[in-house]
Design a protein around this motif. Structure first.
Motif, mmCIF file in Angstrom:
data_model
loop_
_atom_site.group_PDB
_atom_site.id
_atom_site.type_symbol
_atom_site.label_atom_id
_atom_site.label_comp_id
_atom_site.label_asym_id
_atom_site.label_seq_id
_atom_site.Cartn_x
_atom_site.Cartn_y
_atom_site.Cartn_z
ATOM 1 N N ALA A 177 58.125 -2.462 3.896
ATOM 2 C CA ALA A 177 59.556 -2.596 3.568
ATOM 3 C C ALA A 177 59.897 -4.024 3.165
ATOM 4 C CB ALA A 177 60.399 -2.161 4.761
ATOM 5 N N VAL A 178 59.304 -4.982 3.890
ATOM 6 C CA VAL A 178 59.546 -6.389 3.551
ATOM 7 C C VAL A 178 58.987 -6.716 2.175
ATOM 8 C CG1 VAL A 178 58.961 -8.761 4.188
ATOM 9 C CG2 VAL A 178 59.645 -7.136 5.956
ATOM 10 N N LEU A 179 57.784 -6.204 1.872
ATOM 11 C CA LEU A 179 57.178 -6.457 0.566
ATOM 12 C C LEU A 179 58.024 -5.868 -0.559
ATOM 13 C CD1 LEU A 179 53.379 -5.871 1.247
ATOM 14 C CD2 LEU A 179 54.451 -7.995 0.529
ATOM 15 N N VAL A 180 58.513 -4.653 -0.368
ATOM 16 C CA VAL A 180 59.339 -4.027 -1.396
ATOM 17 C C VAL A 180 60.615 -4.830 -1.614
ATOM 18 C CG1 VAL A 180 60.681 -1.973 -1.990
ATOM 19 C CG2 VAL A 180 58.393 -1.729 -1.021
ATOM 20 N N SER A 181 61.207 -5.337 -0.520
ATOM 21 C CA SER A 181 62.434 -6.130 -0.663
ATOM 22 C C SER A 181 62.171 -7.441 -1.395
ATOM 23 C CB SER A 181 63.032 -6.414 0.716
ATOM 24 O OG SER A 181 62.197 -7.287 1.466
ATOM 25 N N THR A 186 61.664 -7.028 -9.447
ATOM 26 C CA THR A 186 60.614 -6.405 -10.251
ATOM 27 C C THR A 186 60.813 -4.899 -10.316
ATOM 28 O OG1 THR A 186 59.069 -8.140 -9.580
ATOM 29 C CG2 THR A 186 58.128 -6.129 -10.498
ATOM 30 N N LEU A 187 61.147 -4.307 -9.192
ATOM 31 C CA LEU A 187 61.380 -2.866 -9.150
ATOM 32 C C LEU A 187 62.575 -2.472 -10.010
ATOM 33 C CD1 LEU A 187 60.468 -0.202 -7.880
ATOM 34 C CD2 LEU A 187 61.986 -0.678 -5.961
ATOM 35 N N ALA A 188 63.606 -3.310 -10.004
ATOM 36 C CA ALA A 188 64.800 -3.009 -10.792
ATOM 37 C C ALA A 188 64.531 -3.106 -12.291
ATOM 38 C CB ALA A 188 65.933 -3.950 -10.402
ATOM 39 N N ALA A 265 52.624 2.005 -17.307
ATOM 40 C CA ALA A 265 51.422 2.825 -17.187
ATOM 41 C C ALA A 265 50.199 1.966 -16.902
ATOM 42 C CB ALA A 265 51.221 3.637 -18.459
ATOM 43 N N LEU A 266 50.120 0.809 -17.560
ATOM 44 C CA LEU A 266 49.000 -0.104 -17.326
ATOM 45 C C LEU A 266 49.019 -0.627 -15.893
ATOM 46 C CD1 LEU A 266 46.598 -1.743 -18.395
ATOM 47 C CD2 LEU A 266 48.251 -3.502 -19.120
ATOM 48 N N ILE A 267 50.199 -0.987 -15.406
ATOM 49 C CA ILE A 267 50.331 -1.496 -14.037
ATOM 50 C C ILE A 267 49.915 -0.442 -13.030
ATOM 51 C CG2 ILE A 267 52.003 -2.258 -12.301
ATOM 52 C CD1 ILE A 267 53.563 -3.541 -14.658
ATOM 53 N N VAL A 268 50.412 0.775 -13.213
ATOM 54 C CA VAL A 268 50.078 1.850 -12.284
ATOM 55 C C VAL A 268 48.576 2.131 -12.296
ATOM 56 C CG1 VAL A 268 50.382 4.311 -11.811
ATOM 57 C CG2 VAL A 268 52.362 2.908 -12.402
ATOM 58 N N GLY A 319 52.543 -7.013 -7.007
ATOM 59 C CA GLY A 319 52.007 -8.283 -7.493
ATOM 60 C C GLY A 319 51.623 -8.201 -8.973
ATOM 61 N N LEU A 320 50.994 -7.099 -9.347
ATOM 62 C CA LEU A 320 50.666 -6.878 -10.771
ATOM 63 C C LEU A 320 51.926 -6.721 -11.603
ATOM 64 C CD1 LEU A 320 47.713 -4.339 -10.363
ATOM 65 C CD2 LEU A 320 47.554 -6.607 -11.387
ATOM 66 N N ALA A 321 52.890 -5.967 -11.069
ATOM 67 C CA ALA A 321 54.119 -5.732 -11.840
ATOM 68 C C ALA A 321 54.877 -7.025 -12.089
ATOM 69 C CB ALA A 321 55.012 -4.736 -11.081
ATOM 70 N N SER A 322 54.923 -7.896 -11.088
ATOM 71 C CA SER A 322 55.675 -9.148 -11.265
ATOM 72 C C SER A 322 55.020 -10.068 -12.292
ATOM 73 C CB SER A 322 55.777 -9.878 -9.919
ATOM 74 O OG SER A 322 54.489 -10.269 -9.476
#
Length: 325
Positions: A177-181, A186-188, A265-268, A319-322
């Motif tokens: 939960a802390v990591l997602v926050s 990045t998620l947005a 798709a690449l990140i996933v 980490g990859l997404a950011s």
């Protein structure tokens, strides 16, 4: 009735005739002293005593018979032997045999003097020879299962044994939960990442469980060694990479066809490959480590391996997404 028997002192069933050797003897002197005794019981281990009759080691019969006659007994013995205290119960002796997998264990008093010996066949209706490893492994597994059943007879006792390991799941959930926050921006920036987060976690957990199953089954037959670990890790990682690449390609294709999100798709895809490889490593390593520490891997490995795999998967994913978005 069974519970009453299992909670009786181990001294009520321990055999008093114990095959002991003087630690100051050589092999020739030990064999000569044995010829002068009447030893009716089958001998698997000899227990080596010091000048004050305290237990200092265990000597398997085969090692004694195959050694040179001038070899000191203390040079052949296994030091720091596993023992059962005389105040232990029969149930605790069951646990000791299930955990350590020796064919016999000495019962000692507070001064480490041998007061008896317990044979594993005392807890089984079947008898077998020391050179029958498959039958011995089956017996030890049956002992472990029997102990777990008896322990499970008390909900409070089972709770105290199992709850500490579930704290790993709680801790990993909070850490995730802390990591997602931390990565909420990045998620947005890509809502597609949220859609596939649970899939990445599920794949990592599935591979971790598969690797744990392979590891625990192997550890039932033999103790872990570096050679076994390296060979198993190479084999499992190769399998995990194949699984990860195939799963990643399939999921990435679905993501592109569904949402048309190429970068996501690449990140996933990359996250799936790395997460599956990491989960394989944890699933193999943690049970082997617990087995080496003489902690039941069947109870302790699952929550901890899955917890670490989840944290690693989320850290890799975001980490990859950011970096790539």
């Amino acid at each position: 009735m069974v519970l009453d028997i299992l909670h009786q002192p181990i001294t009520t069933i321990a055999r008093r005739a114990v095959a002991c050797l003087d630690g100051r003897q050589t092999v020739a002197e030990a064999l000569a002293s044995l010829r002068g005794r009447e030893i009716a019981e089958r001998i698997v281990y000899f227990y080596v005593l010091d000048a004050e009759q305290r237990l200092i080691g265990v000597l398997p019969l085969r090692r004694l018979l195959s050694a040179a006659e001038d070899t000191p007994v203390t040079a052949l013995m296994v030091r720091h032997p596993v023992t059962i205290p005389e105040h232990a119960t029969i149930l605790e002796a069951h646990e000791a045999f299930a955990d350590h997998r020796f064919l016999a264990l000495p019962v000692v008093d507070d001064r480490q003097r041998v007061v008896g010996v317990v044979d594993v066949t005392m807890f089984s209706e079947e008898d077998f020879l020391p050179d029958q490893p498959a039958q011995a492994a089956a017996l030890f597994e049956a002992l472990g299962f029997r102990v777990s059943q008896v322990r499970g007879a008390s909900p409070l006792r089972a709770f105290r044994f199992r709850f500490p390991w579930l704290l790993a799941t709680i801790a990993s959930g909070l850490a995730c939960a802390v990591l997602v926050s931390v990565f909420r921006q990045t998620l947005a920036s890509s809502i597609a990442l949220a859609f596939f987060l649970t899939l990445v976690l599920a794949l990592g957990e599935s591979v971790s469980i598969q690797s744990m199953t392979v590891s625990i089954q192997a550890l039932q037959l033999s103790p872990p060694t570096w050679r076994w670990y390296r060979a198993s890790l190479r084999r499992e990682l190769a399998t995990a990479l194949l699984l990860g690449v195939c799963c990643a390609a399939l999921v990435a294709l679905v993501l592109v066809l569904w949402l048309g999100a190429g970068p996501a798709a690449l990140i996933v895809a990359i996250a799936i490959v790395l997460s599956v490889a990491a989960a394989c490593f944890y699933g193999l390593t943690i049970p082997a480590l617990f087995h080496a520490l003489r902690i039941d891997p069947k109870i302790a490995s699952g929550p901890l391996a899955l917890a670490v795999a989840d944290i690693t998967s989320i850290a890799l994913y975001f980490g990859l997404a950011s970096r790539l978005l």
